[in-house]
Design a protein around this motif. Sequence first.
Motif, PDB file in Angstrom:
ATOM      1  N   CYS A  71      49.995 -19.173   6.172  1.00 32.35           N
ATOM      2  CA  CYS A  71      49.014 -18.269   6.776  1.00 32.35           C
ATOM      3  C   CYS A  71      47.887 -17.899   5.819  1.00 32.35           C
ATOM      4  N   GLY A  72      47.903 -18.433   4.628  1.00 33.97           N
ATOM      5  CA  GLY A  72      46.922 -18.057   3.621  1.00 33.97           C
ATOM      6  C   GLY A  72      45.475 -18.169   4.068  1.00 33.97           C
ATOM      7  N   SER A  73      45.194 -19.120   4.910  1.00 28.84           N
ATOM      8  CA  SER A  73      43.819 -19.284   5.376  1.00 28.84           C
ATOM      9  C   SER A  73      43.611 -18.711   6.779  1.00 28.84           C
ATOM     10  N   SER A  74      44.633 -18.051   7.312  1.00 30.68           N
ATOM     11  CA  SER A  74      44.534 -17.467   8.656  1.00 30.68           C
ATOM     12  C   SER A  74      43.742 -16.170   8.628  1.00 30.68           C
ATOM     13  N   ASP A  75      43.200 -15.845   9.762  1.00 29.11           N
ATOM     14  CA  ASP A  75      42.545 -14.558   9.961  1.00 29.11           C
ATOM     15  C   ASP A  75      43.642 -13.491  10.041  1.00 29.11           C
ATOM     16  N   ALA A  76      43.476 -12.411   9.345  1.00 34.08           N
ATOM     17  CA  ALA A  76      44.482 -11.344   9.348  1.00 34.08           C
ATOM     18  C   ALA A  76      44.773 -10.838  10.752  1.00 34.08           C
ATOM     19  N   ASP A  77      43.786 -10.863  11.624  1.00 34.59           N
ATOM     20  CA  ASP A  77      43.999 -10.426  13.008  1.00 34.59           C
ATOM     21  C   ASP A  77      45.044 -11.282  13.715  1.00 34.59           C
ATOM     22  N   ASP A  78      45.178 -12.540  13.297  1.00 29.90           N
ATOM     23  CA  ASP A  78      46.178 -13.416  13.906  1.00 29.90           C
ATOM     24  C   ASP A  78      47.599 -13.010  13.518  1.00 29.90           C
ATOM     25  N   LEU A  79      47.757 -12.431  12.347  1.00 31.93           N
ATOM     26  CA  LEU A  79      49.087 -12.059  11.851  1.00 31.93           C
ATOM     27  C   LEU A  79      49.463 -10.628  12.220  1.00 31.93           C
ATOM     28  N   PHE A  80      48.471  -9.822  12.495  1.00 29.28           N
ATOM     29  CA  PHE A  80      48.708  -8.439  12.896  1.00 29.28           C
ATOM     30  C   PHE A  80      48.318  -8.313  14.359  1.00 29.28           C
ATOM     31  N   ARG A 105      59.487  -2.467   3.137  1.00 31.54           N
ATOM     32  CA  ARG A 105      59.468  -1.724   4.413  1.00 31.54           C
ATOM     33  C   ARG A 105      58.066  -1.775   5.059  1.00 31.54           C
ATOM     34  N   ILE A 106      57.494  -2.978   5.068  1.00 33.73           N
ATOM     35  CA  ILE A 106      56.180  -3.163   5.679  1.00 33.73           C
ATOM     36  C   ILE A 106      56.335  -3.017   7.190  1.00 33.73           C
ATOM     37  N   GLU A 107      55.569  -2.131   7.760  1.00 40.56           N
ATOM     38  CA  GLU A 107      55.764  -1.764   9.158  1.00 40.56           C
ATOM     39  C   GLU A 107      54.986  -2.593  10.159  1.00 40.56           C
ATOM     40  N   PHE A 108      53.898  -3.215   9.766  1.00 41.47           N
ATOM     41  CA  PHE A 108      53.042  -3.869  10.742  1.00 41.47           C
ATOM     42  C   PHE A 108      52.877  -5.353  10.467  1.00 41.47           C
ATOM     43  N   GLY A 109      52.682  -6.113  11.523  1.00 41.55           N
ATOM     44  CA  GLY A 109      52.400  -7.533  11.405  1.00 41.55           C
ATOM     45  C   GLY A 109      53.630  -8.413  11.475  1.00 41.55           C
ATOM     46  N   VAL A 110      53.367  -9.694  11.602  1.00 37.88           N
ATOM     47  CA  VAL A 110      54.424 -10.705  11.564  1.00 37.88           C
ATOM     48  C   VAL A 110      54.541 -11.182  10.129  1.00 37.88           C
ATOM     49  N   TRP A 111      55.712 -11.050   9.570  1.00 37.98           N
ATOM     50  CA  TRP A 111      55.994 -11.474   8.193  1.00 37.98           C
ATOM     51  C   TRP A 111      57.255 -12.331   8.228  1.00 37.98           C
ATOM     52  N   GLY A 112      57.199 -13.496   7.650  1.00 37.92           N
ATOM     53  CA  GLY A 112      58.380 -14.357   7.579  1.00 37.92           C
ATOM     54  C   GLY A 112      58.957 -14.698   8.936  1.00 37.92           C
ATOM     55  N   GLY A 113      58.128 -14.678   9.953  1.00 34.80           N
ATOM     56  CA  GLY A 113      58.588 -15.047  11.285  1.00 34.80           C
ATOM     57  C   GLY A 113      59.186 -13.914  12.097  1.00 34.80           C
ATOM     58  N   THR A 163      58.666  -9.937  13.755  1.00 28.54           N
ATOM     59  CA  THR A 163      57.763  -8.852  14.107  1.00 28.54           C
ATOM     60  C   THR A 163      58.261  -7.556  13.482  1.00 28.54           C
ATOM     61  N   GLU A 164      57.425  -6.534  13.530  1.00 28.23           N
ATOM     62  CA  GLU A 164      57.832  -5.239  12.992  1.00 28.23           C
ATOM     63  C   GLU A 164      59.073  -4.707  13.710  1.00 28.23           C
ATOM     64  N   ARG A 165      59.175  -4.922  14.993  1.00 23.89           N
ATOM     65  CA  ARG A 165      60.340  -4.454  15.756  1.00 23.89           C
ATOM     66  C   ARG A 165      61.610  -5.191  15.312  1.00 23.89           C
ATOM     67  N   GLU A 166      61.505  -6.501  15.121  1.00 22.63           N
ATOM     68  CA  GLU A 166      62.662  -7.286  14.678  1.00 22.63           C
ATOM     69  C   GLU A 166      63.103  -6.881  13.275  1.00 22.63           C
ATOM     70  N   ARG A 167      62.121  -6.664  12.386  1.00 22.24           N
ATOM     71  CA  ARG A 167      62.476  -6.236  11.025  1.00 22.24           C
ATOM     72  C   ARG A 167      63.113  -4.853  11.042  1.00 22.24           C
ATOM     73  N   GLY A 168      62.580  -3.958  11.868  1.00 22.70           N
ATOM     74  CA  GLY A 168      63.137  -2.612  11.968  1.00 22.70           C
ATOM     75  C   GLY A 168      64.587  -2.637  12.417  1.00 22.70           C
ATOM     76  N   ALA A 169      64.896  -3.476  13.395  1.00 21.29           N
ATOM     77  CA  ALA A 169      66.273  -3.596  13.878  1.00 21.29           C
ATOM     78  C   ALA A 169      67.193  -4.126  12.775  1.00 21.29           C
ATOM     79  N   LEU A 170      66.708  -5.104  12.024  1.00 21.60           N
ATOM     80  CA  LEU A 170      67.499  -5.667  10.923  1.00 21.60           C
ATOM     81  C   LEU A 170      67.744  -4.616   9.842  1.00 21.60           C
ATOM     82  N   LEU A 171      66.719  -3.859   9.509  1.00 18.65           N
ATOM     83  CA  LEU A 171      66.867  -2.803   8.502  1.00 18.65           C
ATOM     84  C   LEU A 171      67.839  -1.722   8.961  1.00 18.65           C
ATOM     85  N   GLN A 172      67.871  -1.434  10.239  1.00 18.31           N
ATOM     86  CA  GLN A 172      68.822  -0.447  10.747  1.00 18.31           C
ATOM     87  C   GLN A 172      70.247  -0.959  10.654  1.00 18.31           C
TER      88      GLN A 172
END
Length: 96
Positions: free
Chosen positions: A14-23, A53-61, A63-72
Motif C-alpha cells: 500500500c506504500g503508493s496507495s492513496d491514504a483514503d483507500d486504506l481509511f 491499538r490503532i483505531e482507524f483504517g485497514v491494517w494487515g488485512g 478493519t478496525e472492527r476486526e482488530r477490536g474484536a481480536l484485542l478483546q
Amino acid sequence: MTSTKADWRENSACGSSDADDLFADSPRQKQAKAVCARCPVRTECLAEALDERIEFGVWGGMTERERGALLQRRPNVASWLSVLEAARSSMASRSS
C-alpha cells in the motif's frame, strides 16, 4: 520511528496507495483488504496496528472492527508479531 518499522513500510503493497483507500468506509474496505492480501509485510503491519491499538483504517488485512474484536479476545498479548508469526508457522506446518 524505529528502523524496523521503516523497513516493513518500505516493502508494503500500500506504500503508493492513496491514504483514503486504506481509511475507507465499509463498502470500500474490501478493496483495501485486497491490497493487503498480496502484501509481503502484512503480518508486520497487522502486528503494529494491534500493538499500538490503532483505531482507524485497514491494517494487515483487518478493519478496525476486526482488530477490536481480536484485542478483546486476547487483551494480554504483549507482542502481536510473535503471536502472528507463531500462528503463521503453525498453519504452514499443518498444510505441509
